[in-house]
Design a protein around this motif. Structure first.
Motif, PDB file in Angstrom:
ATOM      1  N   ARG A 156       0.850  -1.186   0.000  1.00 42.60           N
ATOM      2  CA  ARG A 156       0.000   0.000   0.000  1.00 42.60           C
ATOM      3  C   ARG A 156       0.884   1.234   0.000  1.00 42.60           C
ATOM      4  N   ILE A 177      -3.347   3.983  -1.368  1.00 38.82           N
ATOM      5  CA  ILE A 177      -3.568   3.298  -2.647  1.00 38.82           C
ATOM      6  C   ILE A 177      -3.177   1.840  -2.467  1.00 38.82           C
ATOM      7  N   ASP A 178      -3.973   0.939  -2.993  1.00 39.57           N
ATOM      8  CA  ASP A 178      -3.635  -0.480  -3.021  1.00 39.57           C
ATOM      9  C   ASP A 178      -2.769  -0.723  -4.261  1.00 39.57           C
ATOM     10  N   LYS A 180      -1.434  -3.352  -5.322  1.00 42.22           N
ATOM     11  CA  LYS A 180      -1.647  -4.630  -6.009  1.00 42.22           C
ATOM     12  C   LYS A 180      -2.622  -4.479  -7.175  1.00 42.22           C
ATOM     13  N   GLU A 181      -3.438  -3.449  -7.139  1.00 45.38           N
ATOM     14  CA  GLU A 181      -4.394  -3.238  -8.222  1.00 45.38           C
ATOM     15  C   GLU A 181      -3.657  -2.937  -9.527  1.00 45.38           C
ATOM     16  N   GLY A 182      -4.065  -3.620 -10.587  1.00 45.42           N
ATOM     17  CA  GLY A 182      -3.455  -3.415 -11.891  1.00 45.42           C
ATOM     18  C   GLY A 182      -2.236  -4.283 -12.149  1.00 45.42           C
ATOM     19  N   THR A 184      -0.650  -7.941 -12.727  1.00 47.39           N
ATOM     20  CA  THR A 184      -1.067  -9.281 -13.132  1.00 47.39           C
ATOM     21  C   THR A 184      -0.291 -10.352 -12.373  1.00 47.39           C
ATOM     22  N   ARG A 189      -1.092 -13.848  -1.034  1.00 49.76           N
ATOM     23  CA  ARG A 189      -0.693 -12.707  -0.223  1.00 49.76           C
ATOM     24  C   ARG A 189       0.780 -12.832   0.147  1.00 49.76           C
ATOM     25  N   ARG A 225       5.724   2.424 -11.369  1.00 50.57           N
ATOM     26  CA  ARG A 225       4.556   3.280 -11.579  1.00 50.57           C
ATOM     27  C   ARG A 225       4.728   4.631 -10.899  1.00 50.57           C
ATOM     28  N   TYR A 227       2.592   8.025  -9.563  1.00 45.97           N
ATOM     29  CA  TYR A 227       1.276   8.498  -9.147  1.00 45.97           C
ATOM     30  C   TYR A 227       1.324  10.001  -8.884  1.00 45.97           C
ATOM     31  N   SER A 237       3.091   4.050 -16.252  1.00 53.19           N
ATOM     32  CA  SER A 237       3.677   2.769 -15.862  1.00 53.19           C
ATOM     33  C   SER A 237       4.774   2.415 -16.856  1.00 53.19           C
TER      34      SER A 237
END
Length: 638
Positions: A156, A177-178, A180-182, A184, A189, A225, A227, A237
């Motif tokens: 995070r 922000i998570d 892990k989103e986006g 693949t 965990r 990435r 932000y 990215s």
């Protein structure tokens, strides 16, 4: 106000929107001292004439330590504080952030991201630091005008108000922000993590990731990435490996990123493609894994890349933070990137083009004898500086504290492939030397611009690596889990082999190569030569028999250099912070630590009279095996 550290950070818009304080103010504003990771301070109150008078000024206990006995992973206190505008900001192994008075160590506020302390994180409980950013677009003094960015082990990204520690509500979802989103191919965990401080440039905050090694071919994507530092919106990215070319993952940036605000460049050190020890599903060089890459800060597009290891089969990550420096040579100043690697090779590259400043040649290396493996036929070797770490170990080099130990090591080495560095892993067993601890690891190095000296700590530690045929792997894994096999094992799903690796050691547990097993090395970059090298630390804290004490231990942490002509470093497996003469390598002072000092120190000014302090996290390292604790200690002159 008790702190005499200038706070005019917001007046620096003429330089950049980066929250960068003038180092002459006495700040340590970034993890690496400055945005380019030079680890240099212009402070000289503490110098070669008075360093012997250093005494502890204050000590803080964070309470965040785990020995692994209660189901939590062991802690690794690798954090380096930053000091900006009269406040010290520090992250703990439990990923909490503490804001302290840098003169006294008194807590101002703390923030707890509440990570799951019993999760199986591949890197253990660790966090190396936080990043400060100041918004220069608006009015001073508003909430979250100055922010602390924290990237946590559970992936995070938090934005905190630098004055209160409260999450900034306008960033992401309620301040986080998570990450892990986006991404693949995350299948469990704890395999996709963040361990290093984010980078900031203009109005961007930039992160890489730490990805579990050796599990399978299709590991998670190693994207870098950027932000928006205000809103948390994704701006760009960059993917180190094109999946269209190979169905592999990783190549991730788990170490610290450097930036050049004036040139608008972001410098990322990339790790190995997945899995580490067999590349049957990733033919070719695997660019841009195992590289240093310059990206456009505005777009994330590739500006240039330089690969330090082709088709990595040894876990030879580019783990060290790129060090941005100015090389003074032949009457000209050249902006450069100093980039080390676990191989022990040190590359000096033009910062604007990526071209080597000192010549690099491709040399033939040993071939692989494992099924389906097409190892790179050549690897890059710099002609100068000379290699920093040992790269060859054969049976005739076997070492031991007595004849029996030496003979056991010699016998063990005779059974293994020992064809020098870049000998591919094998079923027979291969000596990887240096091993995956380095050479240079995340410790990186420090550059004294005036003296043109680069100082770094290195490891000379061999690993015994085996490829395990798939039908034989499960019993080996069971033995490792039950403790009857000391080696670390990994499945490498998607390849014909699992793998095992362990330190190549004697029956008593000593490495089989001659010491020192860890050194501090200084490179004169004006001519590309080794200025000096000395053993780093001793085994006295681990071995009680004086006859068996060895100088030079494995190490993790890193040095800083100061205008006072001093290099400060702990890092070794004994519990000391040391000061060396940057020009000669002579040890001038050492201070006893309560626990292992596997972290880089920092230095800054604080107090009415602007006194210089040296501070270090002394909490030990679960994987390295040093004493665990929870101390942060600052030193100053009486």
């Amino acid at each position: 106000m008790r702190i005499l550290v200038l706070t005019a950070i917001c007046l620096m818009s003429a330089i950049s929107r980066v929250a960068a304080a003038d180092p002459l103010d006495g700040n340590w504003a970034f993890y690496g001292g400055d945005a380019g990771g030079s680890r240099y301070s212009p402070l000289d109150q503490i110098n070669k004439t008075n360093v012997t008078e250093l005494k502890p000024a204050w000590e803080l206990h964070t309470g965040d330590v785990s020995d692994g006995s209660d189901g939590r992973p062991k802690s690794e206190f690798e954090g380096t504080p930053i000091v900006v505008g009269g406040t010290m900001y520090l992250s703990t192994p439990f990923n909490r952030v503490l804001a302290l008075d840098p003169e006294t160590g008194t807590e101002k506020w703390n923030f707890d991201p509440k990570i799951d302390l019993k999760e199986h994180y591949s890197e253990g409980l660790v966090n190396r630091g936080v990043t400060f950013w100041s918004d220069l677009s608006g009015t001073d003094g508003g909430s979250c005008h100055q922010r602390i960015f924290l990237a946590t082990i559970d992936a995070r990204l938090f934005a905190l108000d630098a004055s209160t520690g409260r999450p900034c509500a306008d960033f992401g979802v309620r301040g986080q922000i998570d990450l892990k989103e986006g991404i693949t191919n995350i299948k469990r965990r704890g395999e996709y993590e963040e361990t290093s401080a984010p980078a900031v440039i203009d109005d961007l905050v930039i992160v890489g990731s730490s990805i579990a090694d050796n599990d399978r071919v299709n590991s998670p994507d190693g994207a870098v990435r950027a932000y928006d530092a205000r809103s948390g919106m994704l701006r760009w990215s960059w993917h180190p490996i094109e999946r269209a070319l190979a169905p592999t993952g990783a190549g991730n940036v788990w170490s610290t990123i450097s930036v050049d605000a004036r040139r608008g460049l972001v410098f990322v050190p990339t790790g190995s493609a997945s899995p580490d020890y067999h590349g049957v599903k990733r033919p070719g060089d695997n660019k841009w894994a195992n590289s240093v890459v310059a990206l456009s800060a505005k777009t994330g597009e590739l500006v240039w890349g330089f690969q330090l290891v082709h088709h990595d089969l040894w876990d030879y990550d580019t783990a060290a933070q790129p060090v941005l420096a100015t090389l003074r040579r032949d009457g000209r100043d050249t902006p450069v990137v100093i980039q080390g690697n676990k191989t022990g090779n040190l590359f000096i590259l033009n910062r604007e083009t990526g071209q080597p400043v000192f010549a690099v040649e491709e040399r033939p290396v040993p071939k692989s004898d494992s099924e389906g493996e097409d190892a790179a036929p050549t690897q890059p070797f710099p002609l100068s500086p000379p290699v920093l770490a040992a790269q060859q170990l054969t049976a005739k080099d076997a070492w031991g504290i007595n004849p029996e130990e030496r003979e056991a090591c010699r016998t063990r080495l005779e059974r293994l492939r020992t064809d020098g560095i870049f000998t591919p892993p094998s079923v027979q067993g291969t000596v990887a030397f240096p091993g995956n601890l380095g050479g240079m690891n995340w410790s990186s190095g420090a550059f004294d611009q005036k003296r043109q000296i680069f100082v770094t700590n290195i490891n000379n530690l061999p690993m015994e690596v085996h490829l395990i045929p798939r039908d034989q792997y499960k019993p080996v894994e069971n033995a490792a889990q039950q403790g009857t096999l000391r080696a670390e094992v990994s499945p490498q799903h998607g390849t014909p082999y699992g793998m095992s690796r362990e330190v190549l050691h004697s029956p008593l547990g000593f490495p089989c190569n001659p010491p020192p097993w860890g050194e501090l090395v200084a490179v004169d970059l004006s001519n590309g030569s080794i200025r000096w090298r000395v053993p780093l630390g001793t085994t006295a804290d681990m071995i009680k028999n004086p006859a068996n004490i060895v100088r030079g231990t494995p190490n993790l942490g890193g040095p800083i250099v100061t205008a006072g002509g001093l290099t400060f470093i702990a890092s070794a497996m004994d519990n000391y912070l040391r000061a060396f003469d940057t020009e000669t390598g002579a040890e001038l002072w050492r201070g006893r630590l309560p626990s292992g000092g596997q972290a880089m120190p920092a230095t800054y000014l604080a107090g009415y009279n602007g006194k210089q302090f040296i501070v270090i996290a002394a909490g030990g390292h679960g994987k390295l095996g040093t004493n665990l604790g929870d101390s942060v200690i600052a030193y100053s002159l009486p």
